[in-house]
Enzyme design. Structure first.
Site, PDB file in Angstrom:
ATOM      1  N   GLU A   1      -1.323  -5.120  -3.165  1.00 42.69           N
ATOM      2  CA  GLU A   1      -0.223  -4.151  -3.147  1.00 42.69           C
ATOM      3  C   GLU A   1       1.138  -4.820  -3.216  1.00 42.69           C
ATOM      4  O   GLU A   1       2.066  -4.290  -3.846  1.00 42.69           O
ATOM      5  CB  GLU A   1      -0.328  -3.317  -1.865  1.00 42.69           C
ATOM      6  CG  GLU A   1       0.699  -2.212  -1.740  1.00 42.69           C
ATOM      7  CD  GLU A   1       0.475  -1.411  -0.473  1.00 42.69           C
ATOM      8  OE1 GLU A   1       1.480  -1.013   0.144  1.00 42.69           O
ATOM      9  OE2 GLU A   1      -0.691  -1.206  -0.085  1.00 42.69           O
ATOM     10  N   ASP A   2       1.292  -5.994  -2.597  1.00 38.56           N
ATOM     11  CA  ASP A   2       2.628  -6.565  -2.408  1.00 38.56           C
ATOM     12  C   ASP A   2       2.864  -7.901  -3.101  1.00 38.56           C
ATOM     13  O   ASP A   2       3.929  -8.501  -2.910  1.00 38.56           O
ATOM     14  CB  ASP A   2       2.906  -6.729  -0.910  1.00 38.56           C
ATOM     15  CG  ASP A   2       3.012  -5.390  -0.211  1.00 38.56           C
ATOM     16  OD1 ASP A   2       3.568  -4.455  -0.808  1.00 38.56           O
ATOM     17  OD2 ASP A   2       2.518  -5.267   0.924  1.00 38.56           O
TER      18      ASP A   2
END
Length: 581
Positions: free
Chosen positions: A111-112
Site C-alpha cells: 500500500e505504501d
C-alpha cells in the site's frame, strides 16, 4: 493500515513515499544483526509459543519491511517500521502462526511503497501474499468515494477463505488506536467512531474480547476524553476498597469449591472503563464494587465440572432467580462459552459471577485467534465453511454481493450492531439473529427461497404473525407455499440487511414479470387478429429469434418493452408473422 495511525511520511503523497523507499534501498545497508535488533523481542516471543517455527521467514519479513519503509515516519516521528513491528507483536502475543506474523510485518508495504503483490508472492509465497492483499486498502484515487466500502468488501471476501485477514486487520487497528493521540483532533474522532461502528463489532463477533475491551476504551478516550478521565479516576479511587469488600465472597467461593472437590481459581475480573461508563450512564457517584468487577471462577478440570462449580457457588451465596445464563450448553455466536449467574452476598450486594474452564477462558479472551493458534493442520487458515459459530459471516457474504457501495457500509453497520438472539429450527439448528428480528428475517436466514415463499410461521408451536418480534430461544417453523411472493410491507418489518436486499431483489423481479405478462398478453391479442397463436411462435423459437434480433436476451424482456411502448406492437407482429423468418 497506514491511514489509521498516522500515514507514513506524516501524510506525504504516494510518489514521495515511493521515492523515499527507493532511496532507502539504494543506501548502504547496515549489517543484518543491527537491523534485526528491534525485532528480537518478537522473535523470542514467537519461538516461545511455536518452538518449531521457521524464524528465518519472520527475519526476512522484518528486513524487507525495514528496507521498504526506510525514510518513512509516523505522525509520532518514529520510523514507520515500528508500526508493522507492533502489529506483529500483538499477533505474537495471541499465539498466531508464522505466515500471519510475516504478513503483519509486510502488511503496509504494497500500500505504501513501490513493492508489488507479485514481488511479495515471489519472495514469501502465496499464503502470506493472500493475507497482505486482504488487508491492503484499495487506491482512493481510482475508487473515489467507494474506496472505503469496497476495501471492507474485499477484506470480508478474503476472510471467507482465511479469517486471519480479519485478525491482522484488528491488530493493525488496535495499534493505530494506541497511537491515535498523534493525529489531529478531527481525524482522531473519525477513526475512533469508525472503529466503534465496524472494527470493534468484528472483534466481538470473532470472540476476541481482549482486543475488544482495549479498543472500546481507546475509542472512549478519544471521543469522550472528559468522561473517560472521570471514569478512570472513579475506578482508581474505589478499586482498593472494592477489592477489600469483595474478598469475603471470593473466600466463600474458594471454600465451596474445595468442599465440592473442584480444582480451580476464584479471581476478580476487572470491567473495562467503557462498559462501566455505559452501564452507569456516566453516574459515577458511589460506584459499587460489583460495577467495577465481576467474579471469575476458573475450573481446572473438564467442562462438565463447571456445573459442579455452579452448584458450589449457589450453595455459598444465595442465587437470584432468573439470572442464570448457560452459554456452555448454548454458546454465543462467537464461540464464547461460560456460565453466568447473579448472587447476593451477606451484605445484600448483588454480584455477577462467571464460571468457565481454563480452556473456555482462553477462547473467551482470544476467540478465533485461539482457535487458529490451536489448529493442528499444517496450515492455520480458518474458513467460514461448516462453522455454526460463524453463521453471521456466512450471511454477510451471502448479501454483500447484492449491495451497492453506497448501501454496503450502512448495511454492514446495521448487521454488526450489538445485541443478538439465538433462535432455533424445529430440528435444533441455531439461527443467530439481531435483537428485534422477525420471522421474515429468520426465513431469509434459512434460505432465500424459503423467505420468498413464506406465508406464515409457528413460534414455539403456535401460529404467529410474520412481522412479530422473535425472542431468545424461540423455536421457529416457517410455512411456505410455492405460488407465494414477498410483500412490499415486509421491508418495514425486517431487521437484517440480507433479508432487505433479498426482498428488494424479489420484488424487482416480480415487477418485471408482471410487466412482461402484460406485454405478452397485448402481443398475443394482436397476433390472434392475424389468425395465429403466440404460443406456437414461442414453441417454434420464432419469438426468441426476433427478441435476439432486436437486442433482447430473452423474450420476456421484449414483452416488457411492448408493455412500456418502447417497441411498436405492429412492427413486432410483422416480424413475428414474416413467413421468411
Amino acid at each position: 493500515m497506514a491511514s489509521a495511525g498516522g500515514g507514513p511520511g506524516g501524510g506525504q503523497g504516494g510518489a514521495t513515499r515511493r521515492f523515499r523507499a527507493a532511496a532507502g534501498r539504494l543506501a548502504r545497508p547496515r549489517p543484518d544483526a543491527d537491523k534485526l535488533r528491534p525485532a528480537e523481542g518478537l522473535l523470542r516471543n514467537h519461538r516461545l509459543q511455536h518452538p518449531k517455527a521457521d524464524l528465518s521467514v519472520v527475519r526476512r519479513a522484518y528486513l524487507v519491511a525495514e528496507r521498504l519503509h526506510d525514510g518513512q515516519l509516523r505522525k509520532s516521528g518514529e520510523p514507520y517500521v515500528t508500526h508493522p513491528l507492533a502489529v506483529a507483536e500483538i499477533l505474537a502475543d495471541l499465539g498466531m502462526d508464522t505466515p500471519t506474523i510475516a504478513a503483519a510485518l509486510l502488511h503496509d508495504t504494497v500500500e505504501d511503497t513501490d513493492y508489488t503483490i507479485a514481488e511479495l508472492r515471489a519472495e514469501f509465497g502465496e499464503e502470506v501474499a493472500v493475507l497482505v492483499d486482504g488487508v491492503t486498502k484499495l487506491d482512493g484515487s481510482k475508487w473515489g468515494v467507494t474506496a472505503e466500502a469496497e476495501t471492507f468488501r474485499k477484506m470480508i471476501l478474503t476472510s471467507a477463505a482465511d479469517l486471519r485477514v480479519l485478525v491482522i486487520k484488528l491488530a493493525d487497528r488496535l495499534h493505530n488506536l494506541r497511537t491515535l493521540g498523534f493525529q489531529p483532533r478531527h481525524k482522531q474522532e473519525r477513526i475512533a467512531r469508525a472503529s466503534l461502528e465496524l472494527l470493534v463489532p468484528f472483534a466481538e463477533r470473532l470472540g476476541m474480547y481482549s482486543l475488544k475491551r482495549e479498543m472500546d476504551d481507546l475509542c472512549f478516550a478519544s471521543l469522550f476524553p472528559e468522561e473517560h478521565a472521570a471514569c478512570a479516576a472513579a475506578v482508581a479511587a474505589g478499586e482498593e476498597e472494592a477489592r477489600r469488600q469483595l474478598e469475603p465472597a471470593l473466600q466463600r467461593f474458594r471454600e465451596a469449591l474445595a468442599d465440592s472437590n473442584v480444582s480451580g481459581q476464584v479471581v476478580l475480573h476487572r470491567r473495562h472503563l467503557y462498559a462501566i461508563h455505559t452501564d452507569t450512564k456516566g453516574n459515577l457517584d458511589g460506584l459499587l464494587p460489583a460495577e467495577m468487577f465481576r467474579i471469575l471462577v476458573l475450573v481446572d478440570g473438564l467442562d462438565q465440572e463447571c456445573y459442579v462449580a455452579l452448584g458450589a457457588v449457589h450453595a455459598a451465596l444465595h442465587p437470584i432467580p432468573g439470572h442464570l445464563k448457560d452459554f456452555i450448553a448454548l454458546p454465543r455466536f462467537n464461540m464464547y462459552r461460560s456460565l453466568h449467574t447473579r448472587v447476593i452476598d451477606q451484605g445484600g450486594s448483588v454480584l455477577d459471577v462467571m464460571i468457565r474452564s481454563t480452556r473456555m477462558h482462553r477462547m473467551a479472551e482470544y476467540g478465533i485467534a485461539a482457535s487458529i493458534a490451536d489448529a493442528a493442520s499444517a496450515s492455520a487458515a480458518e474458513t467460514v465453511t461448516g462453522r455454526i459459530d460463524l453463521e453471521w459471516l456466512r450471511r454477510l457474504l451471502a448479501w454483500q454481493n447484492d449491495a451497492t457501495s453506497a448501501d454496503f457500509l450502512e448495511s454492514l453497520r446495521g448487521d454488526l450492531r450489538p445485541g443478538s438472539i439465538a433462535t432455533f429450527t424445529p430440528r435444533g439448528h441455531v439461527i443467530p439473529l439481531p435483537a428485534h428480528a422477525t420471522p421474515i428475517d429468520f426465513a431469509y436466514a434459512l434460505d432465500p427461497e424459503i423467505g420468498n415463499h413464506a406465508i406464515g410461521v409457528l413460534v414455539n408451536g403456535r401460529l404467529a404473525a410474520l412481522n412479530s418480534r422473535l425472542y431468545n430461544g424461540a423455536v421457529v417453523e416457517i410455512l411456505t407455499a410455492p405460488d407465494a411472493n414477498p410483500s412490499p410491507e415486509w421491508l418495514r418489518d425486517v431487521k437484517t440487511p440480507a433479508a432487505r436486499l433479498l426482498i428488494h431483489r424479489a420484488l424487482t423481479e416480480q415487477r418485471a414479470d408482471d410487466v412482461s405478462t402484460v406485454g405478452r398478453r397485448m402481443l398475443a391479442k394482436a397476433i390472434e387478429a392475424r389468425g395465429l397463436e403466440l404460443l406456437d411462435l414461442e414453441a417454434s423459437g420464432a419469438s426468441r429469434l426476433v427478441a435476439r434480433h432486436l437486442g433482447f436476451l430473452e423474450s420476456d424482456q421484449m414483452y416488457a418493452a411492448v408493455a412500456a411502448n418502447t417497441v411498436r406492437i405492429d412492427d413486432l407482429v410483422a416480424k413475428l408473422t414474416d413467413p421468411d423468418l
